[in-house]
Enzyme design. Structure first.
Site, PDB file in Angstrom:
ATOM      1  N   ASP A   1       4.947   8.501 -33.652  1.00 13.60           N
ATOM      2  CA  ASP A   1       4.705   7.138 -33.192  1.00 13.60           C
ATOM      3  C   ASP A   1       4.189   7.095 -31.755  1.00 13.60           C
ATOM      4  OD1 ASP A   1       4.982   4.344 -32.569  1.00 13.60           O
ATOM      5  OD2 ASP A   1       6.469   4.196 -34.173  1.00 13.60           O
TER       6      ASP A   1
ATOM      7  N   CYS B   1       3.015  -1.322 -34.244  1.00 10.46           N
ATOM      8  CA  CYS B   1       3.366  -0.410 -35.330  1.00 10.46           C
ATOM      9  C   CYS B   1       3.122  -0.998 -36.714  1.00 10.46           C
ATOM     10  CB  CYS B   1       4.835   0.015 -35.211  1.00 10.46           C
ATOM     11  SG  CYS B   1       5.270   0.750 -33.624  1.00 10.46           S
TER      12      CYS B   1
ATOM     13  N   ASP C   1       0.312   6.012 -35.502  1.00  9.79           N
ATOM     14  CA  ASP C   1       0.023   4.635 -35.890  1.00  9.79           C
ATOM     15  C   ASP C   1      -0.834   3.917 -34.854  1.00  9.79           C
ATOM     16  OD1 ASP C   1       2.098   4.741 -34.070  1.00  9.79           O
ATOM     17  OD2 ASP C   1       3.456   3.441 -35.192  1.00  9.79           O
ATOM     18  N   HIS C   2      -0.755   4.308 -33.590  1.00  6.91           N
ATOM     19  CA  HIS C   2      -1.538   3.734 -32.499  1.00  6.91           C
ATOM     20  C   HIS C   2      -1.298   4.586 -31.261  1.00  6.91           C
ATOM     21  CE1 HIS C   2       2.289   2.251 -31.086  1.00  6.91           C
ATOM     22  NE2 HIS C   2       2.479   1.676 -32.266  1.00  6.91           N
TER      23      HIS C   2
END
Length: 515
Positions: A13, A53, A324-325
């Site tokens: 993440d 997210c 996710d980013h």
């Protein structure tokens, strides 16, 4: 039908796309991911299509752009009509299992409002069997820590407490002190242990494991010895204007964001709204600790690779590593992932298919909507008609499709500021709180629904410090990019039944390429 491949689908993440040793990062060490890169394909220009997210993962799992899946913020339910990677691989007889979390809120329609599943947006992706569902309160891991004899406080964030009074902490920044638990008991190690335990008794049949690490998501804290791996003096300095006030002059949204930063604080008890009050020491140490968290994730991925090799499964496993980013990490005076800058959306992607040549890199623009169709094609499955992404398998084979995209796209819905209706952003309605980006190698256009646009010349201003939207010299190019964005959006309108026709002779279906 049986899949010949296992699948190990790993997300970490908030991992920035530049933070891999194989991409020449000047500081962070990722030897095990570098080894995976040597065995597979690295996608250097890979981007998430949405942030934070929930929206980012919705694109990752469904292969749909934000304007089609409509998970606009954390907490927006995922419409049950959308298929996803887990539901699709079940057609092979695989049971996709989850270790970690997917940040998916269930569709509330047809459910009783008292259903506890509707009290969280951190539920499992439909079709995923949650072996260890450890989102939000991290209950499985907290129970593990208690079994190991740690005193774990009742608060959700108490697991992020640093070790009190750690020697040498003074003057090193507030993310330097290590976690109160040992490295073998961290959340990253715990999830890795659980995956190894699961796979140790599942050798005969193919498997699909989605391992979703929380690190390097803040709060930035990491156990010994990782906490001291990187010195603040050695980390790259933030890319930013001379002052936050200078940065704010770029755009009204950026000016508002700088003073109202969102996301989890970078250390226990810190509020992101106070990010501009962080000292330079705190900022540089936060960058060092962020890199340390990455190295800890890398070490545990190394343990997984070793286990797969020892059991003979490595050469039968499709490996996918992504995020996710991204994370601003102090760039543009920001932390978290709520800006339009590249740092919030540029993410890593490494894919290792044991049946294809390894040790390749590509600078082609790829998007996280491409991950789902890639996994499906590698498993011999058809890509669902509505999918916006395209399979990356040609790149795994060393090819570059002649019709591949020349730009990358992403979107951000920043209505989080005004969910309660009492604090609207710049007087906008929630549905006006949106921006879309089209980025080529040379230029970048940012379109706001109800605010002025931005235009960057990336050839002369790779740091995105100078808006050219009002410069007459760029007027024609800006119009060109505006038209490109409109054409892209029209091309990717939802098309589940678009190419289906009811005729006197029955149903006629057509499959057409996107370009």
């Amino acid at each position: 039908m049986k899949s010949p491949l296992n699948v190990l689908f790993i997300t970490a993440d908030q991992w920035r796309g530049d933070c891999l040793g194989s991409l020449g990062h000047p500081c962070v060490q990722t030897p095990h991911l570098d080894r995976l890169a040597r065995d597979g394909t690295v996608f250097r220009q890979h981007y998430s299509q949405a942030s934070p997210c929930g929206p980012g993962r919705a694109s990752l799992y469904t292969g749909l752009y934000l304007h089609n899946h409509r998970v606009v913020v954390n907490g927006t339910p995922l419409d049950q009509r959308h298929t996803n990677v887990a539901l699709e691989v079940r057609r092979l007889g695989l049971d996709p299992v989850l270790f970690g979390y997917t940040d998916v809120g269930p569709d509330p329609r047809g459910r009783d409002p008292r259903d506890p599943a509707l009290r969280t947006h951190e539920g499992p992706l439909p079709g995923m069997t949650a072996v260890v569902s450890d989102g939000g309160e991290l209950l499985f891991w907290r129970a593990h820590l208690k079994r190991r004899g740690y005193a774990v406080g009742p608060g959700e964030f108490d697991v992020y407490l640093p070790r009190a009074g750690f020697p040498g902490s003074e003057g090193r920044g507030r993310t330097f002190s290590p976690a109160f638990f040992a490295a073998e008991d961290s959340n990253t190690a715990f999830l890795t242990d659980e995956v190894i335990r699961y796979l140790s008794v599942r050798q005969a049949q193919p498997w699909f494991v989605h391992l979703s690490y929380l690190s390097p998501h803040p709060p930035f804290v990491v156990p010994e010895p990782y906490h001291a791996m990187y010195a603040p003096a050695d980390v790259p300095r933030p890319v930013r204007a001379a002052s936050a006030q200078d940065e704010a002059r770029q755009h009204p949204y950026l000016a508002t964001l700088l003073d109202n930063q969102r996301g989890t604080g970078i250390f226990y008890g810190h509020k992101s709204r106070n990010n501009l009050q962080l000292s330079e020491t705190d900022i540089l140490q936060a960058r060092a600790t962020y890199y340390a968290m990455m190295t800890e994730v890398d070490a545990n991925i190394g343990r997984l690779i070793d286990f797969l090799e020892q059991t003979g499964a490595y050469e039968r496993t499709l490996f996918v590593f992504t995020s996710d980013h991204g994370e601003q990490l102090g760039d543009h005076w920001l932390f978290a992932k709520y800006a339009y800058f590249d740092q919030s959306f540029h993410i890593p992607l490494i894919i290792r298919d044991p049946r294809t040549p390894g040790a390749t890199q590509t600078g082609a623009f790829t998007e996280n909507v491409d991950v789902m169709p890639t996994i499906l094609e590698c498993l011999g499955l058809d890509v669902p008609v509505p999918c916006d992404g395209e399979s990356l398998r040609p790149f795994l084979l060393g090819e570059h499709p002649s019709t591949w995209r020349d730009e990358v796209h992403w979107a951000l819905d920043f209505r989080d500021f005004s969910l309660d209706g009492t604090n609207p952003v710049l007087g906008l309605t929630p549905d006006q709180c949106t921006l879309s980006v089209i980025r080529s190698r040379q230029r970048k256009y940012v379109h706001f629904t109800a605010l002025p646009a931005l235009f960057f010349d990336l050839e002369t201003d790779s740091a995105e410090l100078h808006d050219r939207s009002t410069d007459p010299a760029y007027r024609a190019e800006m119009l060109e990019y505006t038209q490109k964005m409109l054409s892209w959006r029209m091309l990717h309108d939802e098309r589940t039944l678009t190419n289906t026709l009811l005729t006197p002779d029955g149903i006629v279906r057509r499959r057409h390429p996107r370009r």
